[in-house]
Design an enzyme around this catalytic site. Sequence first.
Site, mmCIF file in Angstrom:
data_model
loop_
_atom_site.group_PDB
_atom_site.id
_atom_site.type_symbol
_atom_site.label_atom_id
_atom_site.label_comp_id
_atom_site.label_asym_id
_atom_site.label_seq_id
_atom_site.Cartn_x
_atom_site.Cartn_y
_atom_site.Cartn_z
ATOM 1 N N GLU A 69 0.848 -1.191 0.000
ATOM 2 C CA GLU A 69 0.000 0.000 0.000
ATOM 3 C C GLU A 69 0.882 1.239 0.000
ATOM 4 O O GLU A 69 1.763 1.396 0.849
ATOM 5 C CB GLU A 69 -0.913 0.002 1.232
ATOM 6 C CG GLU A 69 -1.785 1.236 1.366
ATOM 7 C CD GLU A 69 -2.697 1.458 0.179
ATOM 8 O OE1 GLU A 69 -2.658 2.581 -0.391
ATOM 9 O OE2 GLU A 69 -3.436 0.521 -0.198
ATOM 10 N N ASP A 118 -8.473 0.908 -8.053
ATOM 11 C CA ASP A 118 -9.019 2.126 -8.649
ATOM 12 C C ASP A 118 -9.294 1.859 -10.131
ATOM 13 O O ASP A 118 -8.395 1.442 -10.866
ATOM 14 C CB ASP A 118 -8.004 3.259 -8.498
ATOM 15 C CG ASP A 118 -8.583 4.628 -8.823
ATOM 16 O OD1 ASP A 118 -9.437 4.707 -9.730
ATOM 17 O OD2 ASP A 118 -8.161 5.611 -8.194
#
Length: 213
Positions: A69, A118
Amino acid sequence: MRLRNKPWAKEMIENHPQYIVANPEIYKGKWHEVFHNEQPLHIEVGTGKGRFITEMAKAHPDNNYIGIEIYDSVIVAALDRLIEADLPNLRLLNVNASDLNKYFEKNDVDRVYLNFSDPWPKTRHEKRRLTYKDYLKLYENILVDNGEIHFKTDNQGLFEYSLKSFSEYGLLLTFLSLDLHKSNFEGNIMTEYEQKFSEMGNRIYRSEVKYQN
């Protein structure tokens, strides 16, 4: 995703190198030194708040897991989960997915998870999608032969794009569900987004693909 700035996040990350690996490039090709075993290594690209990767590590102690991340303010939530669970087979990396080749070499990784990435819906942003051909090449460069990608999303457009991208790259489709939560698939572990979107009535799409050598 709207991110709330957490000025304390960087310090928290630095204070927990036993969970968020500092200088991960030094372990390229030798991640067994981190986990002290030779178990298969699975990585989640875009681990978010860490629910999926933490629960996977709990459920499958015979595998090692790394959650990746880039955002400090997000990975600290995953860090909280890991501190509480204290799992020997899970570590986190606070790095950019586009730099995976800096941290892993060929045969380091057995499986890549892409969960609710995304969608970058605008055409000009295609190269940012984690299922774009350049990323597929990146994964191939760190996976074992016949390594796998497991992909979940609620975004129909991204799912259709990804299936096309997988096919054009020459990946073998081994599993497909157009409505995961209404299927007979066993062992599904939900992400935070998955639970949220499912409760909103959104259909969850899932696929598994394999590199062919």
